[in-house]
Design an enzyme around this catalytic site. Structure first.
Site, PDB file in Angstrom:
ATOM      1  N   GLU A   1      -3.841   2.676   0.250  1.00 39.32           N
ATOM      2  CA  GLU A   1      -2.523   2.055  -0.133  1.00 39.32           C
ATOM      3  C   GLU A   1      -1.433   3.090   0.259  1.00 39.32           C
ATOM      4  O   GLU A   1      -1.623   4.108  -0.268  1.00 39.32           O
ATOM      5  CB  GLU A   1      -2.414   1.664  -1.756  1.00 39.32           C
TER       6      GLU A   1
ATOM      7  N   ASP B   1      -3.595   3.177  -5.899  1.00 37.69           N
ATOM      8  CA  ASP B   1      -2.993   3.830  -7.026  1.00 37.69           C
ATOM      9  C   ASP B   1      -3.448   3.565  -8.139  1.00 37.69           C
ATOM     10  O   ASP B   1      -3.601   2.238  -8.369  1.00 37.69           O
ATOM     11  CB  ASP B   1      -1.490   3.793  -6.682  1.00 37.69           C
TER      12      ASP B   1
ATOM     13  N   ASP C   1      -2.037   2.459 -10.708  1.00 41.28           N
ATOM     14  CA  ASP C   1      -0.853   1.930 -11.313  1.00 41.28           C
ATOM     15  C   ASP C   1      -0.709   0.219 -10.980  1.00 41.28           C
ATOM     16  O   ASP C   1      -1.734  -0.249 -10.591  1.00 41.28           O
ATOM     17  CB  ASP C   1       0.618   2.301 -10.897  1.00 41.28           C
TER      18      ASP C   1
ATOM     19  N   ASP D   1       0.924  -1.712  -9.150  1.00 47.09           N
ATOM     20  CA  ASP D   1       0.850  -2.055  -7.882  1.00 47.09           C
ATOM     21  C   ASP D   1      -0.361  -1.965  -7.503  1.00 47.09           C
ATOM     22  O   ASP D   1      -1.081  -2.811  -6.641  1.00 47.09           O
ATOM     23  CB  ASP D   1       2.027  -1.528  -7.108  1.00 47.09           C
TER      24      ASP D   1
END
Ligand code: 0RA
Length: 639
Positions: free
Chosen positions: A430, A503, A505, A507
């Site tokens: 990503e 990541d 998180d 997203d």
């Protein structure tokens, strides 16, 4: 069972007690036999078992409200306003009936009475299994004007059932904490639970669910008077529709209760969600086949009758009749047989004919009584057939050209030197900056890097057809080199390890869900062969003096803080992969000698697909990691 020892009187070794202990021990020794795994899926299964019991009480007609509460201490409470589990003394054991329900493995049938228990789960043994695998379980029952409580630990009675006051309502409340001796990871995912609760609220119309997150102080109500009609409407939100309202069929035949709702939109995708006894039958089965057969036949008959298809023209295919179709199919039956790789395919052969005849009759009548929408639907499917025939011709013309395209690898791919697929790894990374670090840090001999530009999911939440047009997805297809769908050829895969590296998180979690959905739908063999992995980058770097350590989850951080004490320690939280330099990324995440990789199972991917498809088009709020939690249930492979 020894007759003389029927009554428990302080003697721990009486026969019924022994039966109880043996039952609870059996569950604790082999939890996998009862809940599948002791990973996140099995952990969540405990909550679903409790919810299913309450749903059964609702289906019996005695309960209309179910509350699910994630408590701050990691325990979960499931509460309903049903009749309350009976507390009267059970003649065979001399103990309260509720005790039997909580400690006997096959208590379900005995205490279920005449109820039509059809919801998913373990058919009555649910409560005792949850009890056996709980560090503690507290039950509270309101019944006959009294409030009763009892406590268990690891399936063993800690206190006798007792009255603690009066009650002017009825119901059952169970609170349990998963046992750390059984479950290595004990964190519940709001996303997983709410996805299930959302489904249940659509599938059981009128039943109200309240989901409470004590930590986030958040309360969500799931309640649909329209049932699966609302489900279809929600799936079709923001679409141009062919009929004002979804069609709806509710009928029982040969003891099979069938509910169907459907509505066409002007788009091209097919979304059929089928359920049997409230279980999402992801792999379809006889109920779905029966429905599809009937739909195809009725539309063809109609289209021929009104001359949309001429005598010399070929029939509309099933696929054509499902273009732009959104349908939810929910059946309830006595003895469901679940088959298939993820046990989500309904196998009961009698159901096919039942569905076929009910749906044929229903749709035939609908078409007769509603000529205008009937015409629109038939026209839509005829157009789909024409488009398919045209596309086939075009494809035949361009096949040559596109075959050549496969050899052009995407420009962003930093390929590895080796051509031996068995040793080659493809990292889907990503973000360009993390992609850059990965390119620098990798071992170029066998590690290839394909950076994915941040947002693969656009505002539209990418329907899968759009997804295939997406540049990032296209470069994955080319890089893997094995084609997609029916034309997928595992032997052509250029890597035997495809690693999703995103990541930690929201997203990142979306990207993972999306990629897993994509692999599940279009390259399923890749998952079945165990080629798909999720990288595990550290979440923190902790430093004390000259010693530094990478930490991979919050639990580990807690442990380290206790060990190191907190003074003079600095904690650096990685907000994303981009914050690590090439050396760090290699050392912590990519180096085969040190890294931990999570192998994705078919179940993980199926669940990702479900979440992706149901939430598609809806606003997805920031939620806790989902796949991360899910992928953990596979053995931590130290590769
Ligand atoms: C058997 C009989 C009766 C209630 C229940 C089971 C029951 C079980 C659960 C599990 C969760 N919530 C529940 N609520 C009810 C009632 C028998 C009667 O009152 O006649």
């Amino acid at each position: 069972m020894a007759e003389e020892n029927n009554h428990k009187n302080g003697n721990k070794y009486d026969a019924s007690q022994i039966e109880v202990l043996e039952g609870m021990e059996a569950v604790r020794r082999r939890p996998g036999m009862y809940i599948g795994t002791t990973g996140p899926r099995g952990l969540h299964q405990l909550v679903f078992e409790l919810i299913d019991n309450s749903v059964d009480e609702a289906l019996a007609g005695y309960c209309d409200n179910i509350e699910v509460r994630l408590n701050k201490d990691g325990s979960v409470t499931v509460s309903d306003n049903g009749r309350g589990i009976p507390v009267d003394i059970h003649p065979q054991t001399g103990r309260p009936a509720v005790e039997a329900a909580l400690t006997l493995l096959h208590a379900g049938g005995k205490f279920g009475g005449e109820g039509y228990e059809i919801s998913g789960g373990l058919h009555g043994v649910g409560l005792s299994v949850v009890n056996a695998l709980a560090k503690y379980l507290n039950i509270e029952i309101c019944r006959d004007g009294k409030r009763w409580i009892q406590r268990y630990e690891r399936g063993r009675i800690k206190s006798d059932l007792k009255v603690i006051g009066d009650a002017d309502t009825t119901g059952t409340t169970v609170t349990f904490l998963p046992d750390s001796q059984i479950f290595p990871v004990r964190e519940f995912s709001m996303e997983v639970i709410s996805s299930r609760v959302r489904d249940l609220s659509y599938l059981n119309k009128g039943l109200r669910f309240v989901l409470i997150d004590e930590e986030a102080e958040k309360e969500t109500v799931f309640h649909h008077e329209g049932g699966i009609i609302d489900f279809v409407s929600s799936l079709n939100k923001n679409k141009d529709l062919l009929t004002a309202a979804p069609l709806y069929l509710s009928e029982t035949k040969d003891n099979v209760a069938v509910e169907l709702s459907l509505q066409y939109h002007t788009g091209y995708t097919e979304s059929i969600f089928s359920f049997a006894n409230n279980i999402h039958t992801q792999e379809g089965g006889t109920h779905e086949t029966g429905f599809k057969t009937a739909l195809t036949r009725v539309i063809n008959d109609y289209a021929r009758r009104v001359n949309f298809i001429k005598e010399n023209e070929e029939n509309i295919t099933g696929e054509d009749t499902r273009e732009g179709l959104t349908a939810v199919l929910s059946i309830k039956l006595k003895e469901p047989q679940f088959e298939g790789q993820t046990k989500t395919k309904l196998g009961n052969s009698e159901v096919r004919g039942i569905m076929d005849s009910l749906v044929t009759e229903f749709l035939t009548n609908y078409f007769e009584e509603n000529p205008a929408p009937a015409r629109l639907m038939a026209e839509k499917t005829v157009k789909a057939a024409q488009a398919r025939q045209a596309a086939r011709k075009a494809r035949e013309l361009t096949r040559r050209k596109s075959a050549l395209d496969h050899f052009t690898l995407p420009g962003k791919l930093a390929d590895c030197a080796s051509k031996r697929a068995e040793e080659c790894e493809l990292y889907l990374v990503e973000g360009d900056s993390a992609g850059g670090s990965a390119k620098q840090g990798r071992n170029p001999k066998y590690q290839a890097i394909l950076p994915l530009r941040g947002k693969i999911i656009n505002a539209e939440k990418a329907r899968l057809d759009k997804l295939l047009a997406n540049e990032e997805i296209k470069s994955i297809i080319t890089a893997v080199g094995a084609g997609i769908s029916d034309e997928f050829d595992l032997n052509k895969a250029r890597y035997h390890m495809i690693v999703i590296m995103s990541d930690a998180d929201v997203d990142g979690s979306h990207i993972r869900t999306l990629l897993l959905t994509f692999f599940y739908r279009y390259m399923r063999q890749l998952i079945e062969s165990g080629y798909v992995y999720i990288a595990q980058p550290p979440l923190y770097k902790v430093q004390k003096g000259k010693t530094q350590q990478y930490v991979y989850d919050d639990h580990e951080l807690d442990k380290l803080m206790k060990k190191w004490k907190t003074d003079h320690v600095s904690i650096n939280q990685f907000k994303g992969l981009g914050e690590m330099d090439a050396e760090e990324l290699w050392m912590t995440t990519m180096n085969p000698d040190q890294r931990t990789m999570l192998q994705v199972t078919l179940e993980d991917a199926a669940e990702a697909e479900h979440i992706f498809t149901v939430l598609m088009g809806e606003k997805v709020e920031p939620r806790r990691e989902f796949i991360q939690a899910h992928a953990r249930e596979v053995k931590n492979l130290d590769i």
